[in-house]
Design a protein around this motif. Structure first.
Motif, PDB file in Angstrom:
ATOM      1  N   LYS A 195     -11.492 -10.191  -8.415  1.00 21.43           N
ATOM      2  CA  LYS A 195     -10.359  -9.744  -7.597  1.00 21.43           C
ATOM      3  C   LYS A 195     -10.823  -9.338  -6.204  1.00 21.43           C
ATOM      4  O   LYS A 195     -10.160  -9.621  -5.211  1.00 21.43           O
ATOM      5  N   LYS A 196     -11.950  -8.652  -6.157  1.00 22.34           N
ATOM      6  CA  LYS A 196     -12.494  -8.237  -4.858  1.00 22.34           C
ATOM      7  C   LYS A 196     -14.013  -8.332  -4.895  1.00 22.34           C
ATOM      8  O   LYS A 196     -14.621  -8.168  -5.946  1.00 22.34           O
ATOM      9  N   ILE A 197     -14.573  -8.602  -3.732  1.00 23.68           N
ATOM     10  CA  ILE A 197     -16.026  -8.644  -3.605  1.00 23.68           C
ATOM     11  C   ILE A 197     -16.427  -7.822  -2.392  1.00 23.68           C
ATOM     12  O   ILE A 197     -15.595  -7.441  -1.564  1.00 23.68           O
ATOM     13  N   SER A 198     -17.720  -7.583  -2.263  1.00 23.39           N
ATOM     14  CA  SER A 198     -18.233  -6.828  -1.131  1.00 23.39           C
ATOM     15  C   SER A 198     -17.964  -7.573   0.172  1.00 23.39           C
ATOM     16  O   SER A 198     -18.139  -8.792   0.261  1.00 23.39           O
ATOM     17  N   LEU A 199     -17.542  -6.837   1.178  1.00 27.33           N
ATOM     18  CA  LEU A 199     -17.325  -7.447   2.491  1.00 27.33           C
ATOM     19  C   LEU A 199     -18.629  -8.015   3.036  1.00 27.33           C
ATOM     20  O   LEU A 199     -18.633  -9.059   3.706  1.00 27.33           O
ATOM     21  N   LEU A 200     -19.742  -7.363   2.740  1.00 28.39           N
ATOM     22  CA  LEU A 200     -21.039  -7.866   3.192  1.00 28.39           C
ATOM     23  C   LEU A 200     -21.314  -9.253   2.617  1.00 28.39           C
ATOM     24  O   LEU A 200     -21.846 -10.131   3.302  1.00 28.39           O
ATOM     25  N   LYS A 201     -20.941  -9.448   1.363  1.00 25.78           N
ATOM     26  CA  LYS A 201     -21.140 -10.763   0.744  1.00 25.78           C
ATOM     27  C   LYS A 201     -20.228 -11.800   1.389  1.00 25.78           C
ATOM     28  O   LYS A 201     -20.625 -12.944   1.623  1.00 25.78           O
ATOM     29  N   GLU A 202     -18.998 -11.414   1.668  1.00 26.56           N
ATOM     30  CA  GLU A 202     -18.070 -12.332   2.342  1.00 26.56           C
ATOM     31  C   GLU A 202     -18.602 -12.721   3.719  1.00 26.56           C
ATOM     32  O   GLU A 202     -18.544 -13.890   4.116  1.00 26.56           O
ATOM     33  N   ILE A 203     -19.120 -11.735   4.432  1.00 23.74           N
ATOM     34  CA  ILE A 203     -19.680 -12.012   5.758  1.00 23.74           C
ATOM     35  C   ILE A 203     -20.875 -12.948   5.652  1.00 23.74           C
ATOM     36  O   ILE A 203     -21.064 -13.850   6.483  1.00 23.74           O
ATOM     37  N   ASN A 204     -21.678 -12.751   4.630  1.00 21.28           N
ATOM     38  CA  ASN A 204     -22.848 -13.614   4.433  1.00 21.28           C
ATOM     39  C   ASN A 204     -22.440 -15.071   4.242  1.00 21.28           C
ATOM     40  O   ASN A 204     -23.065 -15.991   4.791  1.00 21.28           O
ATOM     41  N   TYR A 205     -21.369 -15.302   3.511  1.00 25.85           N
ATOM     42  CA  TYR A 205     -20.942 -16.671   3.287  1.00 25.85           C
ATOM     43  C   TYR A 205     -20.232 -17.258   4.505  1.00 25.85           C
ATOM     44  O   TYR A 205     -20.284 -18.467   4.732  1.00 25.85           O
ATOM     45  N   ILE A 206     -19.601 -16.396   5.282  1.00 25.03           N
ATOM     46  CA  ILE A 206     -19.069 -16.864   6.573  1.00 25.03           C
ATOM     47  C   ILE A 206     -20.223 -17.325   7.457  1.00 25.03           C
ATOM     48  O   ILE A 206     -20.164 -18.373   8.117  1.00 25.03           O
ATOM     49  N   ASP A 232     -20.345  -0.713   4.103  1.00 19.90           N
ATOM     50  CA  ASP A 232     -21.160  -0.877   2.889  1.00 19.90           C
ATOM     51  C   ASP A 232     -20.320  -0.865   1.613  1.00 19.90           C
ATOM     52  O   ASP A 232     -20.599  -1.606   0.675  1.00 19.90           O
ATOM     53  N   ASP A 233     -19.308  -0.008   1.572  1.00 18.47           N
ATOM     54  CA  ASP A 233     -18.504   0.134   0.352  1.00 18.47           C
ATOM     55  C   ASP A 233     -17.184  -0.628   0.417  1.00 18.47           C
ATOM     56  O   ASP A 233     -16.351  -0.513  -0.495  1.00 18.47           O
ATOM     57  N   VAL A 234     -16.969  -1.378   1.471  1.00 18.27           N
ATOM     58  CA  VAL A 234     -15.693  -2.080   1.631  1.00 18.27           C
ATOM     59  C   VAL A 234     -15.665  -3.316   0.746  1.00 18.27           C
ATOM     60  O   VAL A 234     -16.607  -4.103   0.728  1.00 18.27           O
ATOM     61  N   LYS A 235     -14.572  -3.472   0.014  1.00 13.54           N
ATOM     62  CA  LYS A 235     -14.373  -4.659  -0.819  1.00 13.54           C
ATOM     63  C   LYS A 235     -13.101  -5.374  -0.366  1.00 13.54           C
ATOM     64  O   LYS A 235     -12.111  -4.722  -0.017  1.00 13.54           O
ATOM     65  N   VAL A 236     -13.137  -6.682  -0.394  1.00 10.42           N
ATOM     66  CA  VAL A 236     -12.015  -7.492   0.068  1.00 10.42           C
ATOM     67  C   VAL A 236     -11.784  -8.643  -0.918  1.00 10.42           C
ATOM     68  O   VAL A 236     -12.694  -9.015  -1.672  1.00 10.42           O
ATOM     69  N   PRO A 237     -10.596  -9.229  -0.923  1.00 13.68           N
ATOM     70  CA  PRO A 237     -10.368 -10.424  -1.749  1.00 13.68           C
ATOM     71  C   PRO A 237     -11.247 -11.571  -1.260  1.00 13.68           C
ATOM     72  O   PRO A 237     -11.405 -11.754  -0.052  1.00 13.68           O
ATOM     73  N   PRO A 238     -11.841 -12.342  -2.166  1.00 15.37           N
ATOM     74  CA  PRO A 238     -12.708 -13.446  -1.731  1.00 15.37           C
ATOM     75  C   PRO A 238     -11.923 -14.547  -1.029  1.00 15.37           C
ATOM     76  O   PRO A 238     -10.735 -14.731  -1.262  1.00 15.37           O
ATOM     77  N   LEU A 239     -12.626 -15.248  -0.146  1.00 15.79           N
ATOM     78  CA  LEU A 239     -12.063 -16.379   0.599  1.00 15.79           C
ATOM     79  C   LEU A 239     -10.888 -15.983   1.485  1.00 15.79           C
ATOM     80  O   LEU A 239     -10.034 -16.803   1.796  1.00 15.79           O
ATOM     81  N   LEU A 240     -10.860 -14.730   1.918  1.00  9.88           N
ATOM     82  CA  LEU A 240      -9.739 -14.282   2.742  1.00  9.88           C
ATOM     83  C   LEU A 240      -9.914 -14.679   4.206  1.00  9.88           C
ATOM     84  O   LEU A 240      -8.949 -15.013   4.885  1.00  9.88           O
ATOM     85  N   PHE A 241     -11.151 -14.679   4.687  1.00 14.28           N
ATOM     86  CA  PHE A 241     -11.398 -14.931   6.110  1.00 14.28           C
ATOM     87  C   PHE A 241     -11.880 -16.359   6.393  1.00 14.28           C
ATOM     88  O   PHE A 241     -11.744 -16.854   7.509  1.00 14.28           O
ATOM     89  N   LEU A 242     -12.440 -17.001   5.390  1.00 16.63           N
ATOM     90  CA  LEU A 242     -13.037 -18.327   5.601  1.00 16.63           C
ATOM     91  C   LEU A 242     -12.056 -19.367   6.151  1.00 16.63           C
ATOM     92  O   LEU A 242     -12.443 -20.175   6.999  1.00 16.63           O
ATOM     93  N   PRO A 243     -10.793 -19.401   5.699  1.00 21.63           N
ATOM     94  CA  PRO A 243      -9.888 -20.401   6.253  1.00 21.63           C
ATOM     95  C   PRO A 243      -9.719 -20.291   7.774  1.00 21.63           C
ATOM     96  O   PRO A 243      -9.575 -21.312   8.457  1.00 21.63           O
ATOM     97  N   PHE A 244      -9.748 -19.068   8.295  1.00 24.10           N
ATOM     98  CA  PHE A 244      -9.644 -18.910   9.751  1.00 24.10           C
ATOM     99  C   PHE A 244     -10.889 -19.468  10.443  1.00 24.10           C
ATOM    100  O   PHE A 244     -10.794 -20.085  11.511  1.00 24.10           O
TER     101      PHE A 244
END
Length: 329
Positions: A195-206, A232-244
């Protein structure tokens, strides 16, 4: 349990009132089966057949008819089986089937029917509301999974196109692309299901995605990413920013034109701001076909955050800007 409790209460109530618990027991033994019958006729037959179909006059007619039959049976049984004084709580001597007695018994029965029906329909309403909430939640989760399922092949398709272009050129960068792609596959296969992952991980994949584009396009891509606040503690839904991010490379510039992407993440309080700026060619963008990524992202935001998010996408001269604000609590 309800009827047993109500029956016991009535025996004690009227037994105390008359100081005659034996009489109270006998009269309630006569009356309570009739209470139960008329209540269930109302709940399971009259209301579904007439009220739900908005046949109110017919409902009133059959309710009054059932009350009349109930009165005749109740008064007759009380008179024959319990006591000839069928209305002991009234002052003076009252005979059965008199107007005042009919009104008193009918109003008393309406009280029982109304009380029990209200309890039953309140319970039904709460159960139905909970079912609807569960169905709505299931519908949202199903739609979210569907939207993410659309994004995943869409994302891979674009990345594999990049790899294909490099292999056609026999580029030495192809192995590095495969490595980056494997990291992204790990993200899409394992992390996207959460449902949610670390924002740091999302940024890494961006970052990995942008690096893939740089490997493909060489020095035709410039990027800048800034992060502000404690994420550090922020969690976001995966694939939320990648489409942009994908749209920066998919739409807006002809082949051979330099692409510039600037990304900002900022956390302040309980809010996360995502800002994206990229250059684009307005004339070329008008001719390109819009992808499903942004449409899906908007729909996901509506499902996930309802009206608790802000999304702006707009052009400014030769730049395109995205501003997204979401709660992080």
């Amino acid at each position: 349990m309800f009827w047993a409790s109500y029956f016991t209460f009535n025996i004690v109530r009227w037994g105390s009132y008359f100081n005659d618990y034996w009489y109270s027991l006998k009269s309630n033994l006569v009356e309570f089966p009739l209470h139960i019958i008329i209540v269930y006729i109302n709940i399971y037959y009259l209301v579904p057949k007439f009220i739900i179909r908005r046949k109110y006059k017919t409902y009133i007619f059959f309710l009054l008819l059932s009350l009349a039959v109930h009165y005749l049976i109740r008064s007759g049984l009380n008179y024959w089986l319990v006591t000839e004084d069928i209305w002991p709580e009234a002052e003076g001597l009252h005979e059965a089937f008199g107007f005042n007695h009919i009104i008193a018994v009918t109003l008393g029965e309406l009280y029982v029917v109304g009380l029990v029906s209200a309890i039953k329909f309140t319970i039904d309403f709460v159960i139905e509301r909970n079912k609807n909430n569960q169905l709505l939640k299931l519908q949202y989760e199903t739609e979210l999974k569907y939207l993410k399922a659309q994004i995943q092949p869409h994302f891979f398709f674009n990345t594999l196109n990049n790899l294909y272009a490099l292999t056609m050129q026999r580029s030495e960068k192809a192995p590095e692309v495969v490595l980056k792609l494997s990291e992204i596959m790990q993200y899409v296969i394992y992390d996207v299901n959460k449902k949610k992952i670390s924002l740091l991980k999302e940024i890494n994949y961006i970052h990995n995605y942008i690096e893939l584009e740089k490997l493909r396009r060489g020095n035709m891509v410039e990027s800048d990413m800034n992060i502000a606040g404690d994420i550090d503690d922020v969690k976001v839904p995966p694939l939320l920013f990648l489409p942009f991010i994908e749209n920066c490379f998919k739409h807006g510039l002809k082949n051979g034109e330099k692409i510039f992407v600037k990304i900002n993440f900022k956390k302040h309080g309980d809010q996360l701001d995502f800002k994206l700026k990229n250059n684009f060619n307005p004339d070329y963008t008008a001719k390109t076909k819009n992808g499903i990524g942004i449409i899906n992202t908007k729909r996901r935001l509506e499902l996930l955050y309802d009206n608790r998010f802000e999304l702006e996408t707009y052009p400014v001269e030769d730049q395109y800007r995205v501003i997204l604000k979401i709660p992080v609590k």
